[in-house]
Scaffold this motif. Structure first.
Motif, PDB file in Angstrom:
ATOM      1  N   GLU A   1      -7.701 -18.426   0.495  1.00 29.70           N
ATOM      2  CA  GLU A   1      -7.623 -17.286   1.405  1.00 29.70           C
ATOM      3  C   GLU A   1      -6.438 -17.502   2.350  1.00 29.70           C
ATOM      4  OE1 GLU A   1      -7.479 -14.211   3.233  1.00 29.70           O
ATOM      5  OE2 GLU A   1      -9.180 -14.253   1.832  1.00 29.70           O
ATOM      6  N   PRO A   2      -5.352 -16.690   2.226  1.00 29.04           N
ATOM      7  CA  PRO A   2      -4.150 -16.901   3.050  1.00 29.04           C
ATOM      8  C   PRO A   2      -4.159 -16.160   4.380  1.00 29.04           C
ATOM      9  CG  PRO A   2      -3.713 -15.222   1.419  1.00 29.04           C
ATOM     10  CD  PRO A   2      -5.137 -15.656   1.197  1.00 29.04           C
ATOM     11  N   SER A   3      -5.267 -15.534   4.739  1.00 29.31           N
ATOM     12  CA  SER A   3      -5.247 -14.581   5.858  1.00 29.31           C
ATOM     13  C   SER A   3      -6.175 -14.963   7.008  1.00 29.31           C
ATOM     14  CB  SER A   3      -5.615 -13.183   5.344  1.00 29.31           C
ATOM     15  OG  SER A   3      -4.755 -12.794   4.303  1.00 29.31           O
ATOM     16  N   ASN A   4      -6.195 -16.222   7.380  1.00 27.12           N
ATOM     17  CA  ASN A   4      -6.917 -16.710   8.562  1.00 27.12           C
ATOM     18  C   ASN A   4      -8.427 -16.835   8.362  1.00 27.12           C
ATOM     19  OD1 ASN A   4      -4.646 -17.070  10.280  1.00 27.12           O
ATOM     20  ND2 ASN A   4      -4.626 -14.883  10.682  1.00 27.12           N
ATOM     21  N   PHE A   5      -9.065 -15.795   7.908  1.00 31.07           N
ATOM     22  CA  PHE A   5     -10.487 -15.867   7.593  1.00 31.07           C
ATOM     23  C   PHE A   5     -10.848 -14.638   6.756  1.00 31.07           C
ATOM     24  CE2 PHE A   5     -10.500 -13.083  11.196  1.00 31.07           C
ATOM     25  CZ  PHE A   5     -11.610 -12.260  11.053  1.00 31.07           C
TER      26      PHE A   5
ATOM     27  N   VAL B   1      21.048  -9.476  17.278  1.00 33.52           N
ATOM     28  CA  VAL B   1      19.919  -8.888  16.571  1.00 33.52           C
ATOM     29  C   VAL B   1      18.618  -9.481  17.084  1.00 33.52           C
ATOM     30  CG1 VAL B   1      19.939 -10.571  14.650  1.00 33.52           C
ATOM     31  CG2 VAL B   1      19.000  -8.278  14.291  1.00 33.52           C
ATOM     32  N   ALA B   2      17.593  -8.645  17.142  1.00 29.68           N
ATOM     33  CA  ALA B   2      16.230  -9.094  17.444  1.00 29.68           C
ATOM     34  C   ALA B   2      15.308  -8.432  16.437  1.00 29.68           C
ATOM     35  CB  ALA B   2      15.828  -8.717  18.869  1.00 29.68           C
ATOM     36  N   VAL B   3      14.467  -9.227  15.792  1.00 32.42           N
ATOM     37  CA  VAL B   3      13.508  -8.697  14.829  1.00 32.42           C
ATOM     38  C   VAL B   3      12.104  -9.074  15.289  1.00 32.42           C
ATOM     39  CG1 VAL B   3      15.228  -9.007  13.017  1.00 32.42           C
ATOM     40  CG2 VAL B   3      13.438 -10.715  13.306  1.00 32.42           C
ATOM     41  N   SER B   4      11.109  -8.583  14.566  1.00 34.07           N
ATOM     42  CA  SER B   4       9.711  -8.843  14.934  1.00 34.07           C
ATOM     43  C   SER B   4       9.461  -8.450  16.382  1.00 34.07           C
ATOM     44  CB  SER B   4       9.364 -10.326  14.710  1.00 34.07           C
ATOM     45  OG  SER B   4       7.968 -10.537  14.764  1.00 34.07           O
TER      46      SER B   4
ATOM     47  N   GLY C   1       6.898 -18.985  13.411  1.00 31.35           N
ATOM     48  CA  GLY C   1       8.157 -18.407  13.881  1.00 31.35           C
ATOM     49  C   GLY C   1       9.158 -18.198  12.772  1.00 31.35           C
ATOM     50  N   LEU C   2       8.799 -17.370  11.775  1.00 36.72           N
ATOM     51  CA  LEU C   2       9.717 -17.115  10.666  1.00 36.72           C
ATOM     52  C   LEU C   2      11.070 -16.560  11.105  1.00 36.72           C
ATOM     53  CD1 LEU C   2       7.456 -15.702   7.793  1.00 36.72           C
ATOM     54  CD2 LEU C   2       8.916 -17.733   7.683  1.00 36.72           C
ATOM     55  N   PRO C   3      11.162 -15.686  12.116  1.00 37.04           N
ATOM     56  CA  PRO C   3      12.485 -15.189  12.511  1.00 37.04           C
ATOM     57  C   PRO C   3      13.448 -16.295  12.922  1.00 37.04           C
ATOM     58  CG  PRO C   3      10.793 -13.758  13.391  1.00 37.04           C
ATOM     59  CD  PRO C   3      10.084 -14.949  12.816  1.00 37.04           C
TER      60      PRO C   3
ATOM     61  N   ARG D   1       0.829  -1.199   0.000  1.00 32.65           N
ATOM     62  CA  ARG D   1       0.000   0.000   0.000  1.00 32.65           C
ATOM     63  C   ARG D   1       0.868   1.256   0.000  1.00 32.65           C
ATOM     64  NH1 ARG D   1      -4.974  -2.363  -1.043  1.00 32.65           N
ATOM     65  NH2 ARG D   1      -5.108  -4.280   0.191  1.00 32.65           N
ATOM     66  N   THR D   2       0.291   2.344  -0.462  1.00 35.71           N
ATOM     67  CA  THR D   2       1.005   3.615  -0.508  1.00 35.71           C
ATOM     68  C   THR D   2       1.502   3.995   0.888  1.00 35.71           C
ATOM     69  OG1 THR D   2      -0.391   4.339  -2.342  1.00 35.71           O
ATOM     70  CG2 THR D   2       0.828   6.041  -1.146  1.00 35.71           C
ATOM     71  N   GLY D   3       2.781   4.307   0.989  1.00 32.01           N
ATOM     72  CA  GLY D   3       3.379   4.707   2.259  1.00 32.01           C
ATOM     73  C   GLY D   3       3.991   3.577   3.048  1.00 32.01           C
ATOM     74  N   ARG D   4       3.759   2.318   2.653  1.00 33.03           N
ATOM     75  CA  ARG D   4       4.327   1.191   3.390  1.00 33.03           C
ATOM     76  C   ARG D   4       5.701   0.834   2.831  1.00 33.03           C
ATOM     77  NH1 ARG D   4      -0.001  -3.573   3.923  1.00 33.03           N
ATOM     78  NH2 ARG D   4       1.850  -4.560   4.786  1.00 33.03           N
ATOM     79  N   THR D   5       6.553   0.304   3.689  1.00 36.53           N
ATOM     80  CA  THR D   5       7.900  -0.075   3.259  1.00 36.53           C
ATOM     81  C   THR D   5       8.111  -1.581   3.233  1.00 36.53           C
ATOM     82  OG1 THR D   5       8.716   0.110   5.540  1.00 36.53           O
ATOM     83  CG2 THR D   5       8.884   2.067   4.142  1.00 36.53           C
ATOM     84  N   HIS D   6       7.189  -2.350   3.835  1.00 36.67           N
ATOM     85  CA  HIS D   6       7.359  -3.799   3.871  1.00 36.67           C
ATOM     86  C   HIS D   6       5.998  -4.454   4.056  1.00 36.67           C
ATOM     87  CE1 HIS D   6       7.386  -2.534   8.095  1.00 36.67           C
ATOM     88  NE2 HIS D   6       6.893  -3.732   8.377  1.00 36.67           N
ATOM     89  N   LEU D   7       5.929  -5.721   3.725  1.00 32.33           N
ATOM     90  CA  LEU D   7       4.707  -6.484   3.890  1.00 32.33           C
ATOM     91  C   LEU D   7       4.626  -7.067   5.299  1.00 32.33           C
ATOM     92  CD1 LEU D   7       4.658  -8.483   0.525  1.00 32.33           C
ATOM     93  CD2 LEU D   7       3.303  -6.459   1.096  1.00 32.33           C
ATOM     94  N   SER D   8       3.425  -7.368   5.734  1.00 32.97           N
ATOM     95  CA  SER D   8       3.237  -8.065   7.000  1.00 32.97           C
ATOM     96  C   SER D   8       3.731  -9.499   6.863  1.00 32.97           C
ATOM     97  CB  SER D   8       1.751  -8.077   7.368  1.00 32.97           C
ATOM     98  OG  SER D   8       1.028  -8.883   6.435  1.00 32.97           O
ATOM     99  N   GLY D   9       3.774 -10.217   7.989  1.00 35.65           N
ATOM    100  CA  GLY D   9       4.182 -11.623   7.939  1.00 35.65           C
ATOM    101  C   GLY D   9       3.286 -12.446   7.043  1.00 35.65           C
ATOM    102  N   ILE D  10       1.962 -12.233   7.112  1.00 36.80           N
ATOM    103  CA  ILE D  10       1.044 -12.958   6.244  1.00 36.80           C
ATOM    104  C   ILE D  10       1.290 -12.579   4.792  1.00 36.80           C
ATOM    105  CG2 ILE D  10      -1.387 -13.158   5.585  1.00 36.80           C
ATOM    106  CD1 ILE D  10      -2.108 -13.090   8.529  1.00 36.80           C
ATOM    107  N   GLY D  11       1.519 -11.290   4.539  1.00 30.85           N
ATOM    108  CA  GLY D  11       1.799 -10.863   3.174  1.00 30.85           C
ATOM    109  C   GLY D  11       3.066 -11.476   2.616  1.00 30.85           C
ATOM    110  N   ARG D  12       4.090 -11.573   3.446  1.00 31.74           N
ATOM    111  CA  ARG D  12       5.360 -12.162   2.993  1.00 31.74           C
ATOM    112  C   ARG D  12       5.194 -13.627   2.639  1.00 31.74           C
ATOM    113  NH1 ARG D  12       9.692 -11.243   7.399  1.00 31.74           N
ATOM    114  NH2 ARG D  12      10.923 -12.476   5.950  1.00 31.74           N
ATOM    115  N   THR D  13       4.486 -14.387   3.506  1.00 32.37           N
ATOM    116  CA  THR D  13       4.316 -15.812   3.218  1.00 32.37           C
ATOM    117  C   THR D  13       3.425 -16.011   1.993  1.00 32.37           C
ATOM    118  OG1 THR D  13       2.523 -15.932   4.855  1.00 32.37           O
ATOM    119  CG2 THR D  13       4.737 -16.586   5.573  1.00 32.37           C
ATOM    120  N   ALA D  14       2.398 -15.162   1.836  1.00 31.53           N
ATOM    121  CA  ALA D  14       1.538 -15.270   0.662  1.00 31.53           C
ATOM    122  C   ALA D  14       2.328 -14.996  -0.617  1.00 31.53           C
ATOM    123  CB  ALA D  14       0.357 -14.304   0.771  1.00 31.53           C
TER     124      ALA D  14
END
Length: 378
Positions: A100-104, A207-210, A292-294, A18-31
């Motif tokens: 549908e990759p987003s739970n419901f 390093v710690a992410v998420s 637990g992708l990280p 989306r406009t203004g975003r720099t990265h996808l969410s975890g669900i978006g990345r896996t999708a």
């Protein structure tokens, strides 16, 4: 007689940048990763079309074999009831099966849907500030009506069966993979140099992410590091966290001011891979994860990961990960002092990490999804 391919509509809204975003969410990345792998396999028995509903934004990827259909229709509770009461998707983008990759999702025909339910966190570890009241209310009925359910871990399957009232035979465990173009151990020295230039960090680092204020349990990492720092360790702590709360900034003001703790904003995928690859160790003492992708990303970079043995995390970390209790701050601080003295080897060294990560491949994930789609379409 040649059978017609299954018309599969893949809900790709989570993949839209989306406009203004720099990265996808975890669900978006896996999708997105699943779509890439399905595109590479190009199974003629399944005709896959990606569906987006956007006025602004785009999928940050082009595909050779997957078509993209955009229907500019608003997303949100004010409009979702229309998709439930009327066959809008069925009319505008006819399909045999919807993924549908987003739970419901609010749909007119859940019975024609394969859904990925990533976890049942909104039951087993609810956090009101994340809006878990809605999923608790709507997800069980959707899961019960869906044609089939996929989930990335055995732990998540057990929770879905327990909390959502579905038969265990309806739920298929299909683990995620890892993007080895981003997360790899090919150039660890170069990664250290690039991170130093990007962040100004001139020491070795953890390093710690998420990161967040809830179940990700970043506060335990911060407090363990502060304790280890008081004992004279020479590492810095780099956290991928764009908006740490004010009380955390106050509690660790001295360490932030000295540069020993650094909060990093706007980290792109290239820098993220380098942060993992160049680190001495990564820290992810989460209290609950559907996958637990990280943990997997760190292992794929040949970097030891300290995590917990709850929920799905041991399924991903295997014997290569190092396990602590979520509140084991003294134990984490001691590990930091040990890492400061020497690089880990043997069961938790780089080769063990890479060996565990090799068990998770996106092409295997995509093949398992194709098999699920075909079975659900019968």
């Amino acid at each position: 007689m040649k059978l017609k391919p299954i018309r599969l509509l893949f809900d790709a809204n989570s993949m839209v940048m989306r406009t203004g975003r720099t990265h996808l969410s975890g669900i978006g990345r896996t999708a997105l990763e699943l779509a890439r792998a399905l595109d590479e396999l190009n199974d003629p028995a399944v005709d896959i079309r990606l569906l987006t509903q956007t006025f602004r934004g785009h999928i940050p990827e082009s595909f050779r074999n997957l078509a993209v259909r955009n229907i500019p229709w608003p997303i949100g509770p004010r409009y979702d009831w229309l998709k439930q009461r009327f066959p809008l998707l069925e009319t505008l983008a006819p399909y045999d099966l919807l993924y549908e990759p987003s739970n419901f999702a609010p749909l007119h025909r859940p019975d024609k849907t394969v859904v990925t339910i990533h976890d049942a966190m909104f039951f087993s570890y609810p956090e009101s500030f994340l809006g878990h009241d809605g999923p608790r209310q709507h997800a069980p009925a959707f899961a019960q009506r869906a044609r089939a359910i996929a989930t990335p871990s055995k732990a998540s399957k057990a929770d879905i069966v327990k909390y959502m009232g579905v038969d265990e035979d309806k739920v298929t465990v299909i683990p995620w993979g890892v993007d080895r173009g981003i997360f790899n151990a090919n150039d660890k020295l170069g990664a250290k140099e690039r991170v130093a230039r990007a962040t100004g960090c001139d020491r070795r680092w953890f390093v710690a992410v998420s990161c967040d204020i809830g179940r990700k349990n970043t506060i335990s990492v911060l407090r363990a590091f502060k304790a280890a720092l008081a004992e004279g360790i020479e590492h810095d702590l780099l956290l991928v966290w764009g908006n740490p709360p004010a009380d955390y900034l106050q509690e660790f003001a001295a360490e932030v001011e000295s540069g020993r703790i650094r909060f990093l904003k706007h980290v792109d995928d290239t820098l993220l891979g380098d942060l993992y690859a160049g680190a001495t160790a990564s820290w992810f003492p989460s209290r609950y994860e559907g996958f637990g992708l990280p943990v997997l990303e760190s292992l794929a970079c040949g970097t030891p990961v300290v995590t917990c043995r709850n929920s799905s995390l041991a399924e991903v970390g295997g014997e290569a990960a190092i396990y602590v209790e979520p509140d084991g701050i003294d134990e984490m601080a001691e590990l930091m002092r040990e890492f400061d003295a020497s690089q880990p080897a043997g069961a938790h060294g780089p080769q063990a990490c890479l060996g565990q990560a090799a068990k998770f491949r996106w092409d295997d994930t995509a093949k398992a999804y194709l098999a699920l789609f075909k079975a659900a379409a019968e």
